[in-house]
Design an enzyme around this catalytic site. Sequence first.
Site, mmCIF file in Angstrom:
data_model
loop_
_atom_site.group_PDB
_atom_site.id
_atom_site.type_symbol
_atom_site.label_atom_id
_atom_site.label_comp_id
_atom_site.label_asym_id
_atom_site.label_seq_id
_atom_site.Cartn_x
_atom_site.Cartn_y
_atom_site.Cartn_z
ATOM 1 N N HIS A 80 -9.586 7.756 -35.712
ATOM 2 C CA HIS A 80 -9.028 8.890 -36.447
ATOM 3 C C HIS A 80 -9.923 10.122 -36.285
ATOM 4 O O HIS A 80 -11.152 9.998 -36.201
ATOM 5 C CB HIS A 80 -8.889 8.524 -37.925
ATOM 6 N N SER A 124 3.366 4.860 -44.506
ATOM 7 C CA SER A 124 2.183 5.678 -44.780
ATOM 8 C C SER A 124 1.732 5.570 -46.233
ATOM 9 O O SER A 124 2.535 5.744 -47.158
ATOM 10 C CB SER A 124 2.532 7.137 -44.457
ATOM 11 N N GLY A 125 0.447 5.354 -46.427
ATOM 12 C CA GLY A 125 -0.096 5.319 -47.786
ATOM 13 C C GLY A 125 0.015 6.665 -48.469
ATOM 14 O O GLY A 125 0.364 6.756 -49.653
ATOM 15 N N LEU A 126 -0.261 7.716 -47.697
ATOM 16 C CA LEU A 126 -0.136 9.069 -48.258
ATOM 17 C C LEU A 126 1.296 9.324 -48.715
ATOM 18 O O LEU A 126 1.537 9.791 -49.832
ATOM 19 C CB LEU A 126 -0.542 10.105 -47.191
ATOM 20 N N ASP A 129 -4.690 0.780 -46.300
ATOM 21 C CA ASP A 129 -5.891 1.420 -46.860
ATOM 22 C C ASP A 129 -7.120 0.552 -46.562
ATOM 23 O O ASP A 129 -7.357 0.222 -45.422
ATOM 24 C CB ASP A 129 -5.716 1.688 -48.359
ATOM 25 N N ASP A 147 0.213 0.890 -43.738
ATOM 26 C CA ASP A 147 -1.090 1.490 -43.995
ATOM 27 C C ASP A 147 -1.704 0.705 -45.152
ATOM 28 O O ASP A 147 -1.338 0.906 -46.308
ATOM 29 C CB ASP A 147 -0.867 2.959 -44.366
ATOM 30 N N ASP A 169 -3.207 9.781 -53.179
ATOM 31 C CA ASP A 169 -3.527 8.801 -52.131
ATOM 32 C C ASP A 169 -4.926 8.234 -52.381
ATOM 33 O O ASP A 169 -5.806 8.303 -51.533
ATOM 34 C CB ASP A 169 -3.431 9.498 -50.764
ATOM 35 N N ARG A 172 -9.130 0.573 -38.432
ATOM 36 C CA ARG A 172 -9.192 2.041 -38.326
ATOM 37 C C ARG A 172 -10.624 2.511 -38.537
ATOM 38 O O ARG A 172 -11.244 2.214 -39.561
ATOM 39 C CB ARG A 172 -8.251 2.619 -39.369
ATOM 40 N N ASN A 209 -7.752 10.175 -49.201
ATOM 41 C CA ASN A 209 -7.156 10.575 -47.930
ATOM 42 C C ASN A 209 -8.225 11.181 -47.022
ATOM 43 O O ASN A 209 -9.096 11.921 -47.476
ATOM 44 C CB ASN A 209 -6.016 11.567 -48.172
ATOM 45 N N SER A 210 -8.132 10.880 -45.734
ATOM 46 C CA SER A 210 -9.155 11.294 -44.769
ATOM 47 C C SER A 210 -9.274 12.809 -44.645
ATOM 48 O O SER A 210 -10.301 13.315 -44.197
ATOM 49 C CB SER A 210 -8.831 10.715 -43.394
ATOM 50 N N GLU A 228 -8.673 0.495 -43.037
ATOM 51 C CA GLU A 228 -9.665 1.502 -42.666
ATOM 52 C C GLU A 228 -11.022 1.141 -43.253
ATOM 53 O O GLU A 228 -11.100 0.525 -44.327
ATOM 54 C CB GLU A 228 -9.206 2.892 -43.122
ATOM 55 N N LYS A 246 -10.032 4.310 -51.965
ATOM 56 C CA LYS A 246 -10.214 5.306 -50.899
ATOM 57 C C LYS A 246 -9.622 6.660 -51.286
ATOM 58 O O LYS A 246 -8.903 6.769 -52.279
ATOM 59 C CB LYS A 246 -9.609 4.811 -49.579
HETATM 60 C C1 SPV Z 1 -1.432 7.893 -44.038
HETATM 61 O O1 SPV Z 1 -0.379 8.291 -43.511
HETATM 62 O O2 SPV Z 1 -1.501 7.544 -45.216
HETATM 63 C C2 SPV Z 1 -2.659 7.814 -43.256
HETATM 64 C C3 SPV Z 1 -2.868 8.743 -42.159
HETATM 65 O O3 SPV Z 1 -3.513 7.032 -43.578
HETATM 66 S S1 SPV Z 1 -3.852 10.020 -42.743
HETATM 67 O O4 SPV Z 1 -3.109 10.726 -43.785
HETATM 68 O O5 SPV Z 1 -4.091 10.837 -41.577
HETATM 69 O O6 SPV Z 1 -5.084 9.513 -43.269
HETATM 70 MG MG MG Z 2 -3.339 6.384 -45.466
#
Ligand code: SPV
Ligand code: MG
Length: 291
Positions: free
Chosen positions: A186, A42-44, A83, A81, A54, A155, A118-119, A110, A116
């Site tokens: 997502h 996971s990027g986060l 990004d 991930d 993130d 994504r 975080n979503s 994505e 980017k």
């Molecule tokens: C991550 O885990 O970094 C993701 C998922 O991209 S989210 O945090 O839902 O964007």
């Molecule tokens: Mg991410």
Amino acid sequence: MKKTTQFRNLIASKQLEFIMEAHNALSAKIVEEAGFKGIWASGLSISAALGVRDNNEASWTQVLEVLEFMSDATSIPILVDGDTGYGNFNNARRLVKKLEQRSIAGVCIEDKVFPKSNSFIKGEEQPLANIDEFCGKIKAMKDSQSDEDFVVIARVEALIAGRGLKEALQRAEAYRKAGADAILIHSKRSDISEIEAFVKEWGGRHPLVIVPTKYYSVPTERFRKLSISLAIWANHNLRSSIKAMRETSNQIYLEESLINVERTVTPLEDVFRLQGMEELAAAEKTYLAAS
Ligand code: SPV
Ligand code: MG
């Protein structure tokens, strides 16, 4: 079986599959020991573990270093991930090369703009990538992979950005045609209505991946009924470790003693086992000259 082939089989499998978040080699090992068939890098979580946001504050080579440790420590496939691919098509295809060199099984990119966010942070305000440009990126990534089983997942962030179902479907179809191996759709809603509407229109055209972080209360059986291919439990090792570390640090700080904590933390023997000390002991018997 190669990690890439393992992961391709997961995506192609007729049943709902699951992968679990990890953010370093230790958490990746724990995911594997739990029985998961794959790991979400996971990027986060990786950025949080590195103490940054993130927002692509960790450079892609710094992320690569973490991934190398994660990959070396495990035998199940890792989906990274990626990004936005860290730039344009050229950066993204170089990323694929470097991931393959580290036995990473696949990457998810994505359709946002570098750098980017975080979503789940001001999703509506985030600009989306131009569709044609993003398709070119997908094509470049697929053209540059040397292992045919390496997976590129596209994504779609249209629902996150409040652009609606029509645009989400349009983007997903364009990315499928550009060569993406699966679509991650997502949503940040707490119910599954958006995802359900998408799946209905999508009609099983191509494998679908979901991240149920915000709709966590939806029973997994619903995902099965929708024929989702892969669900990503995206950040729960990071979040559980924050809670555990905070509790232990607070307790030791307040009590100025280890008496009450020793029983609650993992024994040191388990730490040594996770590090593979047994293998080193055996190797020493074989390779170290007897003195
Ligand atoms: C991550 O885990 O970094 C993701 C998922 O991209 S989210 O945090 O839902 O964007
Ligand atoms: Mg991410």
